[in-house]
Design a protein around this motif. Structure first.
Motif, PDB file in Angstrom:
ATOM      1  N   MET A  16       0.827  -1.192   0.000  1.00 25.40           N
ATOM      2  CA  MET A  16       0.000   0.000   0.000  1.00 25.40           C
ATOM      3  C   MET A  16       0.869   1.252   0.000  1.00 25.40           C
ATOM      4  O   MET A  16       0.565   2.207  -0.691  1.00 25.40           O
ATOM      5  N   GLU A  17       1.947   1.255   0.769  1.00 29.17           N
ATOM      6  CA  GLU A  17       2.842   2.412   0.852  1.00 29.17           C
ATOM      7  C   GLU A  17       3.498   2.690  -0.498  1.00 29.17           C
ATOM      8  O   GLU A  17       3.660   3.836  -0.888  1.00 29.17           O
ATOM      9  N   VAL A  18       3.846   1.626  -1.227  1.00 27.64           N
ATOM     10  CA  VAL A  18       4.476   1.796  -2.533  1.00 27.64           C
ATOM     11  C   VAL A  18       3.493   2.431  -3.513  1.00 27.64           C
ATOM     12  O   VAL A  18       3.862   3.321  -4.286  1.00 27.64           O
ATOM     13  N   ASN A  19       2.229   2.004  -3.474  1.00 30.80           N
ATOM     14  CA  ASN A  19       1.221   2.578  -4.364  1.00 30.80           C
ATOM     15  C   ASN A  19       1.053   4.070  -4.115  1.00 30.80           C
ATOM     16  O   ASN A  19       0.890   4.848  -5.050  1.00 30.80           O
ATOM     17  N   ARG A  20       1.073   4.477  -2.854  1.00 28.16           N
ATOM     18  CA  ARG A  20       0.919   5.887  -2.516  1.00 28.16           C
ATOM     19  C   ARG A  20       2.100   6.694  -3.046  1.00 28.16           C
ATOM     20  O   ARG A  20       1.922   7.778  -3.609  1.00 28.16           O
ATOM     21  N   LYS A  21       3.302   6.172  -2.886  1.00 25.39           N
ATOM     22  CA  LYS A  21       4.492   6.872  -3.382  1.00 25.39           C
ATOM     23  C   LYS A  21       4.455   6.990  -4.903  1.00 25.39           C
ATOM     24  O   LYS A  21       4.767   8.046  -5.458  1.00 25.39           O
ATOM     25  N   LEU A  22       4.075   5.912  -5.575  1.00 25.32           N
ATOM     26  CA  LEU A  22       3.977   5.956  -7.031  1.00 25.32           C
ATOM     27  C   LEU A  22       2.915   6.963  -7.482  1.00 25.32           C
ATOM     28  O   LEU A  22       3.123   7.701  -8.447  1.00 25.32           O
ATOM     29  N   ALA A  23       1.792   7.007  -6.785  1.00 22.14           N
ATOM     30  CA  ALA A  23       0.730   7.957  -7.135  1.00 22.14           C
ATOM     31  C   ALA A  23       1.219   9.391  -6.968  1.00 22.14           C
ATOM     32  O   ALA A  23       0.917  10.254  -7.800  1.00 22.14           O
ATOM     33  N   LEU A  24       1.973   9.670  -5.922  1.00 25.30           N
ATOM     34  CA  LEU A  24       2.502  11.018  -5.718  1.00 25.30           C
ATOM     35  C   LEU A  24       3.494  11.401  -6.813  1.00 25.30           C
ATOM     36  O   LEU A  24       3.483  12.527  -7.307  1.00 25.30           O
ATOM     37  N   ILE A  25       4.330  10.469  -7.196  1.00 26.20           N
ATOM     38  CA  ILE A  25       5.315  10.757  -8.235  1.00 26.20           C
ATOM     39  C   ILE A  25       4.628  10.979  -9.578  1.00 26.20           C
ATOM     40  O   ILE A  25       4.964  11.913 -10.309  1.00 26.20           O
ATOM     41  N   VAL A  26       3.629  10.160  -9.901  1.00 19.39           N
ATOM     42  CA  VAL A  26       2.894  10.339 -11.151  1.00 19.39           C
ATOM     43  C   VAL A  26       2.152  11.673 -11.134  1.00 19.39           C
ATOM     44  O   VAL A  26       2.134  12.401 -12.132  1.00 19.39           O
ATOM     45  N   ALA A  27       1.565  12.027  -9.993  1.00 19.24           N
ATOM     46  CA  ALA A  27       0.867  13.314  -9.884  1.00 19.24           C
ATOM     47  C   ALA A  27       1.846  14.469 -10.070  1.00 19.24           C
ATOM     48  O   ALA A  27       1.513  15.479 -10.693  1.00 19.24           O
ATOM     49  N   ALA A  28       3.058  14.318  -9.549  1.00 18.73           N
ATOM     50  CA  ALA A  28       4.061  15.375  -9.700  1.00 18.73           C
ATOM     51  C   ALA A  28       4.454  15.558 -11.166  1.00 18.73           C
ATOM     52  O   ALA A  28       4.738  16.671 -11.595  1.00 18.73           O
ATOM     53  N   ILE A  29       4.441  14.485 -11.919  1.00 16.45           N
ATOM     54  CA  ILE A  29       4.813  14.572 -13.325  1.00 16.45           C
ATOM     55  C   ILE A  29       3.655  15.114 -14.160  1.00 16.45           C
ATOM     56  O   ILE A  29       3.845  15.971 -15.023  1.00 16.45           O
ATOM     57  N   VAL A  30       2.451  14.654 -13.903  1.00 19.80           N
ATOM     58  CA  VAL A  30       1.301  14.942 -14.757  1.00 19.80           C
ATOM     59  C   VAL A  30       0.656  16.295 -14.449  1.00 19.80           C
ATOM     60  O   VAL A  30       0.348  17.063 -15.351  1.00 19.80           O
ATOM     61  N   LEU A  31       0.427  16.579 -13.190  1.00 22.53           N
ATOM     62  CA  LEU A  31      -0.328  17.779 -12.815  1.00 22.53           C
ATOM     63  C   LEU A  31       0.543  19.028 -12.823  1.00 22.53           C
ATOM     64  O   LEU A  31       1.700  18.981 -12.414  1.00 22.53           O
ATOM     65  N   PRO A  32      -0.015  20.152 -13.257  1.00 22.14           N
ATOM     66  CA  PRO A  32       0.726  21.407 -13.124  1.00 22.14           C
ATOM     67  C   PRO A  32       0.883  21.738 -11.642  1.00 22.14           C
ATOM     68  O   PRO A  32      -0.065  21.664 -10.877  1.00 22.14           O
ATOM     69  N   GLY A  33       2.068  22.043 -11.242  1.00 23.17           N
ATOM     70  CA  GLY A  33       2.325  22.324  -9.831  1.00 23.17           C
ATOM     71  C   GLY A  33       2.462  21.065  -8.997  1.00 23.17           C
ATOM     72  O   GLY A  33       2.550  21.137  -7.770  1.00 23.17           O
ATOM     73  N   GLY A  34       2.483  19.929  -9.637  1.00 22.28           N
ATOM     74  CA  GLY A  34       2.565  18.661  -8.909  1.00 22.28           C
ATOM     75  C   GLY A  34       3.855  18.497  -8.141  1.00 22.28           C
ATOM     76  O   GLY A  34       3.878  17.896  -7.063  1.00 22.28           O
ATOM     77  N   PHE A  35       4.939  19.052  -8.680  1.00 20.20           N
ATOM     78  CA  PHE A  35       6.218  18.936  -7.983  1.00 20.20           C
ATOM     79  C   PHE A  35       6.177  19.699  -6.668  1.00 20.20           C
ATOM     80  O   PHE A  35       6.702  19.242  -5.659  1.00 20.20           O
ATOM     81  N   VAL A  36       5.511  20.837  -6.666  1.00 21.01           N
ATOM     82  CA  VAL A  36       5.375  21.625  -5.433  1.00 21.01           C
ATOM     83  C   VAL A  36       4.556  20.847  -4.409  1.00 21.01           C
ATOM     84  O   VAL A  36       4.889  20.819  -3.219  1.00 21.01           O
TER      85      VAL A  36
END
Length: 66
Positions: free
Chosen positions: A1-21
């Motif tokens: 479950m923890e790995v899925n959350r980390k992957l979701a955050l990284i994908v969101a950082a790449i895809v969404l504007p301002g995701g890195f912030v």
């Protein structure tokens, strides 16, 4: 479950504007929660939020449910 959350955050950082912030904010909040001053800050915030919500509701009225 923890790995899925980390992957979701990284994908969101790449895809969404301002995701890195957002990703940096999540990392900083997680680190802050692990320190004694950070835990005190979060506890104070939990105590203050109901007061602020009551003040907001008294000033602006109850929000409509979506």
């Amino acid at each position: 479950m923890e790995v899925n959350r980390k992957l979701a955050l990284i994908v969101a950082a790449i895809v969404l504007p301002g995701g890195f912030v957002i990703l940096l904010g999540a990392v900083l909040l997680k680190a802050l929660k692990q320190t004694a001053p950070g835990r005190k800050m979060f506890e104070l915030a939990r105590k203050r939020v109901p007061t602020l919500q009551a003040l907001r509701d008294s000033l602006f009225g109850q929000g409509q449910a979506a």
